[in-house]
Design an enzyme around this catalytic site. Structure first.
Site, PDB file in Angstrom:
ATOM      1  N   ASP A   1       0.806  -1.223   0.000  1.00 47.94           N
ATOM      2  CA  ASP A   1       0.000   0.000   0.000  1.00 47.94           C
ATOM      3  C   ASP A   1       0.839   1.273   0.000  1.00 47.94           C
ATOM      4  O   ASP A   1       2.016   1.284   0.355  1.00 47.94           O
ATOM      5  CB  ASP A   1      -0.968   0.007   1.184  1.00 47.94           C
ATOM      6  CG  ASP A   1      -0.288  -0.207   2.535  1.00 47.94           C
ATOM      7  OD1 ASP A   1       0.812  -0.785   2.572  1.00 47.94           O
ATOM      8  OD2 ASP A   1      -0.876   0.191   3.554  1.00 47.94           O
TER       9      ASP A   1
ATOM     10  N   GLU B   1      -0.646  -2.121   5.316  1.00 47.69           N
ATOM     11  CA  GLU B   1       0.279  -1.958   6.445  1.00 47.69           C
ATOM     12  C   GLU B   1       0.100  -0.596   7.085  1.00 47.69           C
ATOM     13  O   GLU B   1       0.208  -0.457   8.310  1.00 47.69           O
ATOM     14  CB  GLU B   1       1.723  -2.151   5.973  1.00 47.69           C
ATOM     15  CG  GLU B   1       2.754  -2.099   7.111  1.00 47.69           C
ATOM     16  CD  GLU B   1       3.150  -0.696   7.534  1.00 47.69           C
ATOM     17  OE1 GLU B   1       3.434  -0.500   8.734  1.00 47.69           O
ATOM     18  OE2 GLU B   1       3.164   0.215   6.672  1.00 47.69           O
ATOM     19  N   GLU B   2      -0.162   0.425   6.268  1.00 52.43           N
ATOM     20  CA  GLU B   2      -0.270   1.775   6.809  1.00 52.43           C
ATOM     21  C   GLU B   2      -1.442   1.918   7.777  1.00 52.43           C
ATOM     22  O   GLU B   2      -1.418   2.794   8.645  1.00 52.43           O
ATOM     23  CB  GLU B   2      -0.405   2.799   5.666  1.00 52.43           C
ATOM     24  CG  GLU B   2       0.806   2.888   4.752  1.00 52.43           C
ATOM     25  CD  GLU B   2       2.032   3.488   5.435  1.00 52.43           C
ATOM     26  OE1 GLU B   2       1.907   3.937   6.596  1.00 52.43           O
ATOM     27  OE2 GLU B   2       3.106   3.507   4.809  1.00 52.43           O
TER      28      GLU B   2
END
Length: 433
Positions: free
Chosen positions: A81, A148-149
């Site tokens: 991402d 992941e963010e």
């Protein structure tokens, strides 16, 4: 080739295809949970190199496996991402992509955290290892993780049965770009990144006319009071050595399209707690809830308070034994001068869930992990940074999540690919090395 003499031969031949993938991913970033194109490109590379590839794991997650005889299972992890950031680097391959934001309006998107480089290096390392199976024995696993963010992608993949659908790893390896000289890698001797909890705090009550605030619960006033009090949790209630951070990152209330004479009935506050130990994280989270509830209760007409956990990540604490072996492999490959230490950071990651720290999700507490930092600043950018010494230049550089963050393509990809290959070889059973 830009890396040292200890690097396995043949990696330099991979640079053109690795750079092509990186530049393509950089031009076409996608937000957390929407990484369809990115995942497809990553999966295509792994399929072409002979991996058994699963897609759509926990969203757009990619999981690949290549068995090569008896031996340990080693997983290379990279992220898919990007971020809602408008790129300001000015390079020809800069992103101009947009995506729908929370309100439906388009927001700019940029790979401002280096995930495009992580993916390109992982794909290149997988290609080299697949082509040199005479050098190792075991099972090579490669994961492209979504979201992941937002600290939700690792959990989503595990809850979707990641380690039941591929061979469960013995070791998980990952790296992350950072704004220090490209060509270098850095390891921590303890915690590398903090654990974190992101909380949503909602204040609700009767609003009303701005001329009669004494007749309203005024959720906005309670939320604003909480924002001003929360810094005291870290400043006055914890030992400075605990490195606890409490950050109120957003406050939303009312409707900006309306006039200013209406007191809102709802205010939403986002708070992040970060710490380098689980104990400090638990105490900090409890303190936030205590403060926001006390602030609401202090009003003559208290608003209702709802506290909800949105995301949680553990402390990224690389396994000492794996880290020692990987650091030695990097020193042999790059030379000791290009392998340095790394202080614990308040940044956070959901990487620990893929290791033994996530055993409650996958039932395998013995998985060990190593995680290192990858330099991304080229010589020209380093020379142009303000300051006369390394510390001053480090402060003056564009760092991760900046609209001007830009890894040096050749140096970052060369070193990142070699770092993954040598780390994997250090964990896989040797064959005819």
């Amino acid at each position: 080739m830009t890396v040292g003499g200890g690097v396995p031969p043949g990696l330099d031949a991979l640079l053109p295809s690795t750079a092509e993938l990186y530049l393509d991913l950089h031009r076409h970033p996608e937000l957390s949970g929407a990484e369809e194109r990115t995942a497809a490109r990553f999966a295509e590379r792994l399929v072409a190199d002979g991996f058994r590839v699963l897609t759509g794991v926990g969203g757009h997650g990619v999981a690949a496996e290549l068995a090569n005889g008896d031996g340990p299972a080693v997983l290379l992890r990279a992220e898919l991402d990007a971020l809602p950031v408008a790129e300001e680097t000015g390079v020809p391959y800069a992103s101009t992509a947009t995506a729908p934001g929370p309100d439906g309006r388009p927001v700019p998107v940029m790979h401002a955290c280096g995930h495009d480089a992580h993916l390109a290096c992982a794909a290149a390392a997988a290609r080299w290892l697949a082509a040199h199976r005479d050098r190792w024995r075991g099972t090579l696993l490669v994961v492209g993780q979504p979201a992941e963010e937002t600290l939700s992608g690792a959990r989503a993949m595990l809850e979707d049965g990641l380690y039941d659908r591929i061979t469960a790893p013995d070791v998980v390896l990952a790296q992350h770009t950072a704004a220090f000289p490209a060509g270098m890698v850095a390891h921590a001797d303890g915690p590398l990144m903090a654990g974190s909890v992101t909380m949503e705090v909602v204040f609700e009550g009767d609003g009303g006319h701005a001329a009669t605030p004494h007749l309203t619960a005024d959720p906005l006033l309670a939320a604003a009071g909480a924002v001003t009090r929360l810094p005291a949790v870290a400043a006055r209630e914890t030992d400075p050595a605990e490195r606890l951070l409490v950050t109120a990152s957003s406050l939303r209330a009312g409707d900006t399209g309306r006039t200013g004479n209406v007191i809102a009935t709802r205010a939403e506050l986002r708070v992040t707690v970060r710490a380098l130990s689980e104990a400090a994280l638990v105490r900090g989270t409890a303190a936030v809830e205590r403060v926001v509830r006390a602030e609401a209760a202090s009003a003559a007409l208290p608003p209702r308070v709802t506290v909800r956990e949105l995301a949680r990540s553990g402390v990224t604490r690389p396994d000492p034994g794996v880290t020692t072996a990987v650091r030695a492999a990097h020193q042999a490959a790059f030379g000791a001068a290009r392998v340095t230490g790394w202080p614990a950071s308040s940044a956070t990651e959901d990487f620990p869930l893929l290791t033994g720290a996530g055993g409650h999700l996958h039932g395998r507490p013995g998985i060990r992990g190593a995680y290192w930092m990858l330099g991304s600043v080229g010589p020209t950018q380093w020379a142009a940074a303000p300051g006369s010494g390394p510390a001053e230049k480090f402060r003056g550089l564009p760092h991760n999540h900046s609209p001007r963050y830009l890894p040096s393509v050749r140096l970052t990809l060369d070193t990142g690919t070699a770092a993954l290959v040598t780390a994997a070889l250090a964990q896989l059973d040797p064959a005819a090395r």
